[in-house]
Design an enzyme around this catalytic site. Structure first.
Site, PDB file in Angstrom:
ATOM      1  N   LYS A 126       0.872  -1.186   0.000  1.00  0.00           N
ATOM      2  CA  LYS A 126       0.000   0.000   0.000  1.00  0.00           C
ATOM      3  C   LYS A 126       0.900   1.224   0.000  1.00  0.00           C
ATOM      4  CE  LYS A 126      -4.405   0.928  -0.054  1.00  0.00           C
ATOM      5  NZ  LYS A 126      -5.501   0.152  -0.678  1.00  0.00           N
ATOM      6  N   ASP A 166      -6.743   4.259  -4.783  1.00  0.00           N
ATOM      7  CA  ASP A 166      -7.494   4.072  -3.533  1.00  0.00           C
ATOM      8  C   ASP A 166      -8.149   5.435  -3.300  1.00  0.00           C
ATOM      9  OD1 ASP A 166      -7.919   2.129  -1.110  1.00  0.00           O
ATOM     10  OD2 ASP A 166      -7.427   4.022  -0.154  1.00  0.00           O
TER      11      ASP A 166
HETATM   12  P1  NDP Z   1     -13.021   7.546  -3.185  1.00  0.00           P
HETATM   13  O1  NDP Z   1     -11.990   8.549  -2.857  1.00  0.00           O
HETATM   14  O2  NDP Z   1     -13.441   7.343  -4.591  1.00  0.00           O
HETATM   15  O3  NDP Z   1     -14.335   7.795  -2.308  1.00  0.00           O
HETATM   16  C1  NDP Z   1     -14.311   7.854  -0.920  1.00  0.00           C
HETATM   17  C2  NDP Z   1     -15.674   8.294  -0.430  1.00  0.00           C
HETATM   18  O4  NDP Z   1     -15.697   8.253   1.002  1.00  0.00           O
HETATM   19  C3  NDP Z   1     -16.008   9.728  -0.821  1.00  0.00           C
HETATM   20  O5  NDP Z   1     -17.393   9.837  -1.006  1.00  0.00           O
HETATM   21  C4  NDP Z   1     -15.550  10.508   0.416  1.00  0.00           C
HETATM   22  O6  NDP Z   1     -16.156  11.768   0.563  1.00  0.00           O
HETATM   23  C5  NDP Z   1     -16.015   9.580   1.512  1.00  0.00           C
HETATM   24  N1  NDP Z   1     -15.274   9.819   2.763  1.00  0.00           N
HETATM   25  C6  NDP Z   1     -13.965  10.085   2.901  1.00  0.00           C
HETATM   26  N2  NDP Z   1     -13.642  10.269   4.196  1.00  0.00           N
HETATM   27  C7  NDP Z   1     -14.794  10.112   4.883  1.00  0.00           C
HETATM   28  C8  NDP Z   1     -15.125  10.189   6.246  1.00  0.00           C
HETATM   29  N3  NDP Z   1     -14.201  10.453   7.180  1.00  0.00           N
HETATM   30  N4  NDP Z   1     -16.411   9.975   6.601  1.00  0.00           N
HETATM   31  C9  NDP Z   1     -17.354   9.706   5.646  1.00  0.00           C
HETATM   32  N5  NDP Z   1     -17.103   9.632   4.342  1.00  0.00           N
HETATM   33  C10 NDP Z   1     -15.836   9.824   3.963  1.00  0.00           C
HETATM   34  O7  NDP Z   1     -12.461   6.167  -2.565  1.00  0.00           O
HETATM   35  P2  NDP Z   1     -12.863   4.681  -2.920  1.00  0.00           P
HETATM   36  O8  NDP Z   1     -14.314   4.600  -3.201  1.00  0.00           O
HETATM   37  O9  NDP Z   1     -11.888   4.162  -3.903  1.00  0.00           O
HETATM   38  O10 NDP Z   1     -12.524   3.946  -1.534  1.00  0.00           O
HETATM   39  C11 NDP Z   1     -13.446   3.883  -0.467  1.00  0.00           C
HETATM   40  C12 NDP Z   1     -13.016   2.796   0.496  1.00  0.00           C
HETATM   41  O11 NDP Z   1     -12.925   1.528  -0.207  1.00  0.00           O
HETATM   42  C13 NDP Z   1     -11.649   2.997   1.141  1.00  0.00           C
HETATM   43  O12 NDP Z   1     -11.666   2.423   2.442  1.00  0.00           O
HETATM   44  C14 NDP Z   1     -10.722   2.158   0.239  1.00  0.00           C
HETATM   45  O13 NDP Z   1      -9.547   1.761   0.910  1.00  0.00           O
HETATM   46  C15 NDP Z   1     -11.631   0.986  -0.041  1.00  0.00           C
HETATM   47  N6  NDP Z   1     -11.290   0.203  -1.222  1.00  0.00           N
HETATM   48  C16 NDP Z   1     -11.220   0.776  -2.461  1.00  0.00           C
HETATM   49  C17 NDP Z   1     -10.932   0.010  -3.573  1.00  0.00           C
HETATM   50  C18 NDP Z   1     -10.964   0.558  -4.959  1.00  0.00           C
HETATM   51  O14 NDP Z   1     -10.856  -0.226  -5.910  1.00  0.00           O
HETATM   52  N7  NDP Z   1     -11.157   1.863  -5.152  1.00  0.00           N
HETATM   53  C19 NDP Z   1     -10.596  -1.417  -3.438  1.00  0.00           C
HETATM   54  C20 NDP Z   1     -10.769  -1.943  -2.105  1.00  0.00           C
HETATM   55  C21 NDP Z   1     -11.067  -1.132  -1.057  1.00  0.00           C
HETATM   56  P3  NDP Z   1     -15.372  13.115   0.095  1.00  0.00           P
HETATM   57  O15 NDP Z   1     -15.567  13.143  -1.389  1.00  0.00           O
HETATM   58  O16 NDP Z   1     -16.080  14.190   0.832  1.00  0.00           O
HETATM   59  O17 NDP Z   1     -13.951  12.963   0.506  1.00  0.00           O
END
Ligand code: NDP
Length: 446
Positions: A126, A166
């Site tokens: 990571k 991520d």
């Molecule tokens: P993105 O950056 O695309 O989206 C993250 C989302 O979570 C946004 O809507 C963001 O809002 C919101 N968010 C961030 N911080 C907080 C918080 N403290 N409280 C509430 N909402 C929050 O990320 P991903 O969708 O790629 O990833 C989301 C999760 O999934 C992470 O834990 C990541 O590690 C995990 N993951 C992702 C993978 C992937 O393929 N993308 C694979 C496996 C796991 P805002 O826009 O306001 O920041």
């Protein structure tokens, strides 16, 4: 936990007391391994767990960039190559202002088990930076990515370490990162990154893979317990990559998704989320979720994200960030009749929340298994890059569906075999551990 596992955990707590996320994930994994250690004394004999909680290596580097006003900024970047026993290191990059070493280590440790569980030959890694992409122009993000890659490129490669996206790192960032890698190396090695655009070697269905895979895994879990998505009410946190495609697939499987969020608040739309509008706001315009309610009559916006879990639902899909469901939120879910929680984000439930799910008999799909579809499809992207060939959307999606089904059965069977039937969290930890552990044993001193 037996004396050996307790001593490994104690050591981690002493060494990493200021990295609570890392300690939390290590404790969660070790707490399910006792029956494995009892059955296989060979692991304790060579202190295999003591080795597994220590990253193989971790780089820290300076990332200097200039904003549009000519002002200079210095951020910190990291790459943690946690465990390469079963394949090249593989894991995403996270750009978010709260990133520090402990977050990168927690994610790298989780990734090691997750990647093993997919059945594909990929090690765990990571990386990321405390750079906050919010509010930055495209040109600023590009300059940051170029500087980040200038520091990182010497440590990665298609057979060495393959980063992906991520939080805060999507298709735009991967494009800038690969552009700089190519410029520095002067070779065509697009297997060095995954999550690429389709025009330069990306895989169809990679964008959708984590969210779709989450729903495929959950569907298996629900069906094994006489339930399904069909007709279910679903709450999804987040509105990023994972959340959007979880919403799409859950809806295709017959569910009604009634809420989504971002880090500022959540929207509740009892008629069912209009996903085209969410995509327009988040993928095209990069706006706040608040604007959904402004543009969509009948939807409500609420400031703050935690209360999203007070909305009654049958299935909760936390897809935002770590520790977003605490004990109080878990109790609300149970009180309101929720029957299943499946984790799209990494470690979104606190240990206390998981204890509440267990006590109430909820079905629980742990992140390590449930969100593995993203990295599995990244591995499929690597395969296509090696072959210099592209599969159709249907081909990749089919492979993903099969991988998630196998993964569900691996976790369920391992739980059963080690005396914890139905405990998918324990099963995922055990199945993920066994493959990596056996490879490490085979190598001797590594
Ligand atoms: P993105 O950056 O695309 O989206 C993250 C989302 O979570 C946004 O809507 C963001 O809002 C919101 N968010 C961030 N911080 C907080 C918080 N403290 N409280 C509430 N909402 C929050 O990320 P991903 O969708 O790629 O990833 C989301 C999760 O999934 C992470 O834990 C990541 O590690 C995990 N993951 C992702 C993978 C992937 O393929 N993308 C694979 C496996 C796991 P805002 O826009 O306001 O920041």
């Amino acid at each position: 936990m037996n004396a050996y596992l307790a001593s490994v955990l104690e050591n981690v707590k002493t060494k990493h007391g200021n990295e609570p996320e890392f300690v939390q994930t290590v404790e969660e994994v070790l707490s399910s391994l006792e029956p494995v250690i009892e059955k296989h004394p060979e692991y304790e004999k060579v202190d295999l767990l003591g080795r597994m909680v220590e990253p193989e290596r971790m780089f820290t580097f300076r990332v200097v960039w200039c904003d549009d006003n000519g002002q200079w900024h210095t951020n910190r970047g990291w790459r943690c190559q946690f465990n390469g026993a079963i394949g090249p290191y593989k894991g995403g990059l996270r750009f978010q202002k709260n990133v520090y070493e402990g977050i990168i280590k927690f994610l790298g440790f989780e990734q090691t088990f997750k990647n093993s569980l997919t059945g594909l030959p990929i090690g765990g890694a990571k990386g990321g930076s405390d750079f906050d992409p919010a509010g930055k122009s495209d040109a600023e993000v590009m300059r940051f990515c170029q500087s980040f890659m200038t520091a990182l490129y010497r440590y990665i490669g298609p057979d060495v370490d393959v980063p992906a996206g991520d939080m805060g790192v999507g298709g735009r960032e991967i494009g800038y990162l690969y552009g700089q890698y190519r410029r520095l190396k002067g070779v065509w090695e697009n297997g060095v990154l995954t999550g690429k655009g389709l025009s330069y070697g990306g895989s169809l269905a990679r964008k959708e893979a984590t969210g779709y895979g989450l729903c495929y895994f959950t569907d298996n879990m629900l069906r094994a317990n006489g339930r399904s998505f069909d007709g279910a009410t679903v709450v999804i946190s987040g509105s990023g990559n994972v959340a959007i495609y979880a919403c799409e697939k859950a809806t295709q499987l017959g569910a009604r998704v009634v809420a989504m969020s971002d880090s500022a608040g959540y929207v509740y739309d009892p008629a069912g989320i209009d996903l085209d509008l969410v995509k327009q706001l988040k993928e095209v315009e990069r706006r706040r979720i608040r604007e959904y309610a402004e543009r969509h009559p009948g939807a409500e916006y609420h400031e703050g994200c935690r209360d999203i879990w007070s909305i009654p639902c049958d299935i909760a899909l936390p897809c935002a960030t770590q520790n977003e469901i605490n004990e109080a939120s878990a109790k609300l879910l149970v009180q309101n009749g929720c029957c299943a929680v499946a984790e799209g984000a990494n470690m979104p439930s606190t240990p206390e929340a998981i204890a509440v799910y267990r006590a109430a008999g909820l079905l629980f799909a742990p992140a390590k298994a449930a969100n593995a579809g993203g990295v599995a499809t990244s591995a499929l992207e690597m395969s296509q890059n090696s072959m210099r060939f592209s599969w159709s959307f249907e081909e990749v999606d089919n492979r993903l569906r099969h991988i998630m089904t196998d993964l569900y059965h691996n976790a369920a069977n391992a739980a059963e075999a080690y005396g914890m039937p139905g405990d998918l969290a324990a099963g995922a930890n055990i199945a993920g551990f066994l493959k990596v552990g056996d490879a490490m044993l085979a190598y001797g001193v590594v």
